[in-house]
Design an enzyme around this catalytic site. Structure first.
Site: not given
Ligand code: ADP
Length: 158
Positions: A41, A17, A90
């Site tokens: 949740k 992130h 990803r």
């Molecule tokens: P959500 O529950 O909305 O998917 P996340 O917190 O899991 O939220 O992720 C937020 C954003 O960050 C999403 O677009 C996700 O694809 C991206 N993301 C998460 N981990 C990575 C990573 N390792 N590299 C690039 N983007 C990522």
């Protein structure tokens, strides 16, 4: 001013992130990290703690702010005066999900554009769910989090 929101759960916020935020700052003047509240949740880290820890992490970066939001992401983008929704990609699974979300959001408001950045290869396997799993089994999760991001562990559920 080019403003973007970067919406997600960030439960927890990882190196993946942080990389998207850092690279997003090359494209946008301002990014609001938008921690989505899921009514269904409560998640692992309480939303208020997610926001507090991220505000602390980015306290010296005036181009980044952190808010939580309820409801539709597109409505929150409007509220923030943002014309862009920033997301990270990803895998092909992310692709399908992001494509669907971007399509719906464009139908809701064609003036707000979704911008997706490809993950840095080294960070491709980092996800919040993997980090939660490691924490659950007592592993140190700090290597997966950006330096300086500290959650108050007492608030975190097992
Ligand atoms: P959500 O529950 O909305 O998917 P996340 O917190 O899991 O939220 O992720 C937020 C954003 O960050 C999403 O677009 C996700 O694809 C991206 N993301 C998460 N981990 C990575 C990573 N390792 N590299 C690039 N983007 C990522």
């Amino acid at each position: 001013m080019n403003k973007a929101i970067f919406p997600g759960s960030f439960d927890p916020f990882t190196l993946g992130h942080a990389d998207i935020v850092e690279r997003g700052l090359r494209l946008f003047d301002h990014i609001t990290i938008a921690v989505g509240i899921n009514e269904q949740k409560s998640g692992w880290i309480p939303v208020e703690e997610r926001v507090r820890a991220l505000r602390e992490l980015y306290k010296d970066e005036p181009r980044v702010s952190v808010e939580s939001y309820n409801g539709l992401t597109i409505d929150f983008a409007h509220e923030q005066g943002a014309r862009f929704i920033l997301r990270g990609l990803r895998t092909h699974k992310d692709y399908e999900y992001e494509l669907g979300m971007a399509d719906v959001n464009r139908k809701l408001d064609a003036h707000i554009e979704t911008v997706v950045l490809f993950t840095e290869a080294d960070l491709a396997n980092i996800s919040s769910s993997v980090v939660r799993e490691l924490a659950h089994f007592g592993r140190d999760i700090r290597p997966w989090l950006p330096t300086g991001l500290e959650y108050r562990i007492k608030d975190i559920k097992d």
